[in-house]
Scaffold this active site. Structure first.
Site, PDB file in Angstrom:
ATOM      1  N   CYS A 158       0.818  -1.228   0.000  1.00 14.97           N
ATOM      2  CA  CYS A 158       0.000   0.000   0.000  1.00 14.97           C
ATOM      3  C   CYS A 158       0.846   1.269   0.000  1.00 14.97           C
ATOM      4  O   CYS A 158       0.326   2.350  -0.265  1.00 14.97           O
ATOM      5  CB  CYS A 158      -0.960  -0.008   1.176  1.00 14.97           C
ATOM      6  SG  CYS A 158      -2.072  -1.416   1.147  1.00 14.97           S
ATOM      7  N   HIS A 295      -3.029   7.341   2.332  1.00 11.99           N
ATOM      8  CA  HIS A 295      -3.546   6.040   1.920  1.00 11.99           C
ATOM      9  C   HIS A 295      -4.922   5.829   2.554  1.00 11.99           C
ATOM     10  O   HIS A 295      -5.122   6.076   3.750  1.00 11.99           O
ATOM     11  CB  HIS A 295      -2.579   4.942   2.362  1.00 11.99           C
ATOM     12  CG  HIS A 295      -3.102   3.574   2.120  1.00 11.99           C
ATOM     13  ND1 HIS A 295      -3.626   3.203   0.905  1.00 11.99           N
ATOM     14  CD2 HIS A 295      -3.223   2.491   2.939  1.00 11.99           C
ATOM     15  CE1 HIS A 295      -4.043   1.948   0.985  1.00 11.99           C
ATOM     16  NE2 HIS A 295      -3.808   1.495   2.199  1.00 11.99           N
ATOM     17  N   ASN A 325     -10.251   0.241   0.189  1.00 16.70           N
ATOM     18  CA  ASN A 325      -8.786   0.284   0.206  1.00 16.70           C
ATOM     19  C   ASN A 325      -8.253  -0.329  -1.094  1.00 16.70           C
ATOM     20  O   ASN A 325      -8.363  -1.533  -1.307  1.00 16.70           O
ATOM     21  CB  ASN A 325      -8.287  -0.505   1.429  1.00 16.70           C
ATOM     22  CG  ASN A 325      -6.765  -0.551   1.514  1.00 16.70           C
ATOM     23  OD1 ASN A 325      -6.064  -0.185   0.571  1.00 16.70           O
ATOM     24  ND2 ASN A 325      -6.262  -1.013   2.641  1.00 16.70           N
TER      25      ASN A 325
HETATM   26  N1  COA Z   1     -18.645  -7.879   9.834  1.00 21.06           N
HETATM   27  C1  COA Z   1     -19.098  -8.170  11.058  1.00 21.06           C
HETATM   28  N2  COA Z   1     -18.299  -8.553  12.054  1.00 21.06           N
HETATM   29  C2  COA Z   1     -16.997  -8.643  11.786  1.00 21.06           C
HETATM   30  C3  COA Z   1     -16.454  -8.365  10.532  1.00 21.06           C
HETATM   31  C4  COA Z   1     -17.351  -7.981   9.514  1.00 21.06           C
HETATM   32  N3  COA Z   1     -16.943  -7.674   8.293  1.00 21.06           N
HETATM   33  N4  COA Z   1     -15.120  -8.540  10.577  1.00 21.06           N
HETATM   34  C5  COA Z   1     -14.812  -8.916  11.819  1.00 21.06           C
HETATM   35  N5  COA Z   1     -15.956  -8.970  12.571  1.00 21.06           N
HETATM   36  C6  COA Z   1     -16.091  -9.335  13.952  1.00 21.06           C
HETATM   37  C7  COA Z   1     -14.960 -10.191  14.479  1.00 21.06           C
HETATM   38  O1  COA Z   1     -15.175 -11.538  14.159  1.00 21.06           O
HETATM   39  C8  COA Z   1     -15.062  -9.919  15.952  1.00 21.06           C
HETATM   40  O2  COA Z   1     -16.096 -10.715  16.467  1.00 21.06           O
HETATM   41  P1  COA Z   1     -15.975 -11.391  17.924  1.00 21.06           P
HETATM   42  O3  COA Z   1     -15.853 -10.230  18.879  1.00 21.06           O
HETATM   43  O4  COA Z   1     -17.220 -12.169  18.042  1.00 21.06           O
HETATM   44  O5  COA Z   1     -14.730 -12.218  17.875  1.00 21.06           O
HETATM   45  C9  COA Z   1     -15.509  -8.457  16.035  1.00 21.06           C
HETATM   46  O6  COA Z   1     -16.051  -8.145  14.737  1.00 21.06           O
HETATM   47  C10 COA Z   1     -14.393  -7.507  16.356  1.00 21.06           C
HETATM   48  O7  COA Z   1     -13.299  -7.825  15.540  1.00 21.06           O
HETATM   49  P2  COA Z   1     -11.990  -6.970  15.550  1.00 21.06           P
HETATM   50  O8  COA Z   1     -11.020  -7.563  14.578  1.00 21.06           O
HETATM   51  O9  COA Z   1     -11.553  -6.747  16.959  1.00 21.06           O
HETATM   52  O10 COA Z   1     -12.556  -5.571  14.992  1.00 21.06           O
HETATM   53  P3  COA Z   1     -11.809  -4.217  14.843  1.00 21.06           P
HETATM   54  O11 COA Z   1     -12.542  -3.158  15.554  1.00 21.06           O
HETATM   55  O12 COA Z   1     -10.327  -4.346  15.099  1.00 21.06           O
HETATM   56  O13 COA Z   1     -11.988  -3.932  13.299  1.00 21.06           O
HETATM   57  C11 COA Z   1     -10.762  -4.019  11.258  1.00 21.06           C
HETATM   58  C12 COA Z   1     -11.437  -4.816  12.339  1.00 21.06           C
HETATM   59  C13 COA Z   1     -10.167  -4.980  10.243  1.00 21.06           C
HETATM   60  C14 COA Z   1     -11.802  -3.136  10.581  1.00 21.06           C
HETATM   61  C15 COA Z   1      -9.662  -3.127  11.888  1.00 21.06           C
HETATM   62  O14 COA Z   1      -8.835  -3.886  12.741  1.00 21.06           O
HETATM   63  C16 COA Z   1      -8.809  -2.454  10.863  1.00 21.06           C
HETATM   64  O15 COA Z   1      -9.299  -1.650  10.092  1.00 21.06           O
HETATM   65  N6  COA Z   1      -7.510  -2.740  10.841  1.00 21.06           N
HETATM   66  C17 COA Z   1      -6.617  -2.195   9.839  1.00 21.06           C
HETATM   67  C18 COA Z   1      -6.768  -3.001   8.589  1.00 21.06           C
HETATM   68  C19 COA Z   1      -6.191  -2.341   7.388  1.00 21.06           C
HETATM   69  O16 COA Z   1      -6.442  -1.181   7.159  1.00 21.06           O
HETATM   70  N7  COA Z   1      -5.425  -3.086   6.610  1.00 21.06           N
HETATM   71  C20 COA Z   1      -4.826  -2.619   5.417  1.00 21.06           C
HETATM   72  C21 COA Z   1      -3.682  -1.727   5.717  1.00 21.06           C
HETATM   73  S1  COA Z   1      -2.936  -1.141   4.289  1.00 21.06           S
END
Ligand code: COA
Length: 368
Positions: A158, A295, A325
């Site tokens: 990215c 980004h 993204n």
């Molecule tokens: N829809 C519904 N629930 C979802 C889900 C979706 N698309 N994806 C994950 N969940 C659930 C998980 O299973 C988890 O459930 P649980 O509590 O029963 O285990 C819950 O939501 C929380 O998951 P978590 O991973 O802690 O959520 P989060 O607040 O960290 O958000 C992201 C997840 C991926 C949105 C976040 O971590 C993020 O944006 N990270 C950066 C990712 C990124 O930008 N990557 C590219 C970089 S270039």
């Protein structure tokens, strides 16, 4: 003013015709015999830089909303919007990295008023090329008829577009080329696991390109880039396994695997630090920046970065609600949008910053 042993370090700007012409450090060495003044250049060599003279982008025609995804995996529009700020994304139904990149380049060339034959350097940042060889850039070169360009790919995930832009800048600064087409192009949908709700909701496909040329005033004022390979496992996608007459290894899941929380924490901590580093190098204060073009991974990440920098979120350009993204394509597609909307005026100060798998991250300060 900073003390360093017997040295007193003072930084100042030498002005020429009302604009900053050269940044220099002046050491005042207090010795027994008197004062010795040593001049030396720091940061960029302002005599040569690059400025963007044309932008272009291309997105697949097929739009996929959060509601569409809720039919594929256990998710909802509400969850995706709240956690990421993403509302929809474009997904390829046949468009390729090369076709999207070539279309984006044609638009950038038209915007910049240059023939393809005039391009000297063609860099394609991508982590999802169709082919291992030849590289996407050579295929794009062929489609454009940019026969005089040197073309190659660069993969910094990215942060790829930003690193490619810096690479073009270094070549131009060195006097090797006078212009470049710098492209970010991805079809991430082919490496995403469409049964994994924690990743498939995040990404989109697309391409953006900028045409840059050498300049002696303005353009890129300073840039920084960093890599942290030791933390590469938090965001990865395997490629082909080694298979030959001597070894037969098993391939792991050939899809994107991510520790979302780790990536989030990395971005919110490292990106503001690299922006501050680039600003310091460019002798620009965050308050002087007109627009931050970062980004587009997640709205909450951008909010966290803005908070750490003490900058109003309104100065952060955003389009991730519409496109998700798009990895290396995110920044150039956003730049093209801003350019075509007339929101970029000559002389404006912009900060670009990217981060992603590698881990890689960096920032640059430029005058539009
Ligand atoms: N829809 C519904 N629930 C979802 C889900 C979706 N698309 N994806 C994950 N969940 C659930 C998980 O299973 C988890 O459930 P649980 O509590 O029963 O285990 C819950 O939501 C929380 O998951 P978590 O991973 O802690 O959520 P989060 O607040 O960290 O958000 C992201 C997840 C991926 C949105 C976040 O971590 C993020 O944006 N990270 C950066 C990712 C990124 O930008 N990557 C590219 C970089 S270039």
């Amino acid at each position: 003013m900073r003390d360093s042993g017997n040295f007193k370090l003072q930084q100042f700007y030498l002005k020429s015709s009302g604009t900053v012409a050269k940044t220099q450090q002046v050491y005042f060495w207090q010795s027994v015999g008197g004062t010795v003044t040593i001049l030396r250049d720091v940061g960029k060599d302002w005599d040569m830089s690059i400025r963007i003279i044309g932008t272009g982008s291309a997105l697949p025609a097929h739009q996929v909303t959060n509601e569409d995804l809720a039919k594929l995996v256990d998710t909802s529009d509400e969850w995706i919007r709240e956690r990421t700020g993403i509302g929809c994304r474009r997904i390829s139904t046949g468009e390729t990295v090369v076709s999207l990149a070539a279309d984006a380049c044609r638009n950038a060339l038209e915007d910049g008023g240059m023939e393809a034959s005039g391009v000297e350097l063609l860099l394609v940042a991508t982590c999802t090329p169709e082919r291992g060889i030849p590289c996407a850039a050579c295929q794009v070169q062929d489609r454009l008829g940019a026969q005089n360009a040197v073309a190659f790919d660069l993969n910094a995930a990215c942060a790829g577009f930003l690193f490619a832009l810096h690479t073009a800048c270094a070549y131009v600064e060195a006097g090797i080329y006078r212009n470049a087409l710098v492209v970010g192009a991805e079809v991430l949908s082919k490496i995403v696991d469409w049964s994994d709700r924690s990743t498939c909701v995040l990404f989109g496909d697309g391409a953006g390109a900028v045409l840059v040329e050498h300049c002696r005033e303005g353009g890129i004022l300073g840039y920084v880039q960093h890599s942290d390979g030791a933390r590469g496992d938090v965001l990865k996608c395997d490629s082909r396994a080694i298979q030959n007459p001597y070894i037969s290894s098993r391939m792991e899941v050939p899809f994107v695997q991510m520790d979302g929380r780790e990536v989030f924490a990395f971005a919110v901590r490292k990106v503001p630090a690299s922006i501050e580093e680039a600003l310091e190098k460019s002798r620009i204060q965050a308050a002087e920046v007109d627009l931050f073009v970062l980004h587009q991974a997640n709205r909450r990440i951008l909010e966290g970065i803005a908070r750490r920098l003490g900058v109003d979120l309104e100065r952060f350009a955003m389009n991730l609600d519409q496109v998700g993204n798009m990895s290396s394509a995110a920044i150039p597609v956003l730049l093209d949008e801003l350019n075509r909307e007339g929101r970029l005026k000559r002389g404006m100060t912009l900060v670009l910053a990217g981060f992603g798998a590698g881990l890689t991250y960096g920032a640059c300060v430029m005058q539009w």
